[in-house]
Design an enzyme around this catalytic site. Structure first.
Site, PDB file in Angstrom:
ATOM      1  N   SER A 187       4.528  29.006 -18.617  1.00 26.07           N
ATOM      2  CA  SER A 187       4.162  27.865 -19.453  1.00 26.07           C
ATOM      3  C   SER A 187       5.335  26.933 -19.710  1.00 26.07           C
ATOM      4  O   SER A 187       5.136  25.720 -19.871  1.00 26.07           O
ATOM      5  CB  SER A 187       3.580  28.353 -20.783  1.00 26.07           C
ATOM      6  N   HIS A 250       6.438  27.280 -24.754  1.00 24.61           N
ATOM      7  CA  HIS A 250       5.570  26.121 -24.587  1.00 24.61           C
ATOM      8  C   HIS A 250       6.222  24.873 -25.174  1.00 24.61           C
ATOM      9  O   HIS A 250       6.308  23.817 -24.520  1.00 24.61           O
ATOM     10  CB  HIS A 250       4.220  26.356 -25.278  1.00 24.61           C
TER      11      HIS A 250
END
Length: 303
Positions: A187, A250
Site C-alpha cells: 500500500s 498508507h
C-alpha cells in the site's frame, strides 16, 4: 535572352520546391503508415493514456514520441512477485482462511516486524506479503490500472523511484508512529503512485480530466476509503488469535507521492535533475529517512 533565362531559373526553382514538398508529403504518409502497422505504437491507446495522464500542453510531445519500448515491466514484475508470494503462503503454507492475516504469514522473512528491524531488507520486502484476498486484489488492481499508464508515459525508472519511495516511507513511518506493530502489503507504493497522480490532476484539473473523469476520481476515492477501512480493521479490530498490522504506510506513502511523485510526474518533457522542486522533495525525504533511522536506533519503544 536574359529575361528568358531568368524565367527558366524561376520555373526550375518552382519545380524543385514542388518536388520537395511532394517528397515530404510522401515520407509523412509512409511514416503514418508504418505507425499504423507497427504493433508497438497503438496510437489510439496512446491518445487515451495521454488524456488521462498528461495536461494538454505536453500531450502532443508525448504522442510524437510515444512507444511501448521498453514496455511497462516494473509494475508488471512487482505485481507478479506479490501475487507469487501470496499464492505461496496460501497454497504451500495453508491458512485457516484467506480473508485476513493468519499466523503463517507473520513468520515470513519478508514481513516487517519491529523486533527484527536489524534485518534491513524487511523495510522494503514487506510489500511482497499481503494480509488476504481483499488486500492483495485491491493493491494489484490499483497499481496495475494506474501504474501501467504512468509507466507508459514516464517509463519504469521514474515510476519505480516513486513506488519504492512510498514503500520505504511507509515502513519507516510505521516504525515511528506505530513502533510495536507488524507491517505487510504494497500500500505504501500504491498510495505513492496515487498521491503523485492525484496532485498532478488537482494542479491541472481542467486540462487532465476528460469526459467522466470526475467519476473516475470518485472511484479512486472509494477504493482508497475501502482499503483504509480494511487497514483500520486489521489494526484496531483484529481477532483475538491474530496480530495487529500497522496502517501508517498508507498515509506515509501518500505523502511521499504528493511530494516526490508530483514533481516526477509533472516533469514529463523536462530534465528531472534540473528541476529545483525535485531536489527540494528529495531533501525533505532524506531528512525524514535520517530522522527515522535515528529514532529506530536510539528512541524506539521496540528497542
Amino acid at each position: 535572352m536574359a529575361a528568358a533565362h531568368d524565367l527558366e531559373i524561376e520555373e526550375d526553382v518552382t519545380l524543385n520546391m514542388d518536388r520537395e514538398m511532394k517528397e515530404e508529403l510522401e515520407e509523412e504518409k509512409m511514416r503514418e503508415g508504418r505507425a499504423d502497422k507497427d504493433p508497438f505504437k497503438p496510437r489510439k491507446v496512446h491518445r487515451i493514456v495521454s488524456k488521462w495522464m498528461l495536461p494538454e500542453p505536453v500531450r502532443r510531445t508525448y504522442l510524437e514520441r510515444a512507444n511501448c519500448l521498453p514496455p511497462p515491466v516494473f509494475i508488471i514484475c512487482v505485481s507478479i512477485a506479490e501475487l507469487a508470494v501470496f499464492i505461496y503462503y496460501a497454497v504451500w503454507k495453508p491458512q485457516k482462511q484467506w480473508i485476513t492475516l493468519d499466523t503463517g504469514i507473520l513468520k515470513s522473512p519478508f514481513i516487517y516486524r519491529p523486533e527484527k528491524r536489524e534485518e534491513a531488507w524487511r523495510f522494503i520486502s514487506y510489500m511482497l506479503v499481503h494480509a488476504g484476498v481483499q488486500h492483495i486484489l485491491g493493491n494489484l488492481i490499483m497499481q496495475l490500472s494506474l501504474g501501467i499508464p504512468l509507466e507508459m508515459v514516464h517509463k519504469g525508472l521514474r515510476v519505480g523511484l516513486v513506488y519504492l519511495a512510498g514503500v520505504i516511507a511507509g515502513s519507516l513511518a510505521s516504525s515511528i508512529f506505530d513502533p510495536l506493530k507488524s507491517l505487510v502489503g504494497a500500500s505504501g507504493g500504491v498510495y505513492a503512485l496515487m498521491g503523485g497522480y492525484f496532485m498532478n490532476v488537482l494542479v491541472n484539473f481542467q486540462e487532465m480530466i476528460p469526459a467522466f473523469g470526475v467519476v473516475r476520481l470518485l472511484i479512486i476515492i472509494v477504493i482508497i476509503v475501502s482499503d483504509m477501512g480494511f487497514a483500520l480493521y486489521r489494526r484496531f479490530f483484529v481477532p483475538a488469535n491474530g496480530s495487529p498490522v500497522s496502517f501508517a504506510a498508507h498515509i506515509a506513502g501518500g505523502f511521499a507521492g504528493m511530494s516526490i511523485g508530483y514533481t516526477v510526474f509533472s516533469c514529463f518533457d523536462q530534465a528531472l535533475l534540473k528541476d529545483p522542486r525535485f531536489w527540494t522533495a528529495i531533501a525533505a525525504y532524506l531528512a525524514f529517512v535520517l530522522f527515522a533511522v535515528f529514532f529506530n536506533i536510539f528512541l524506539s519503544p521496540a528497542n
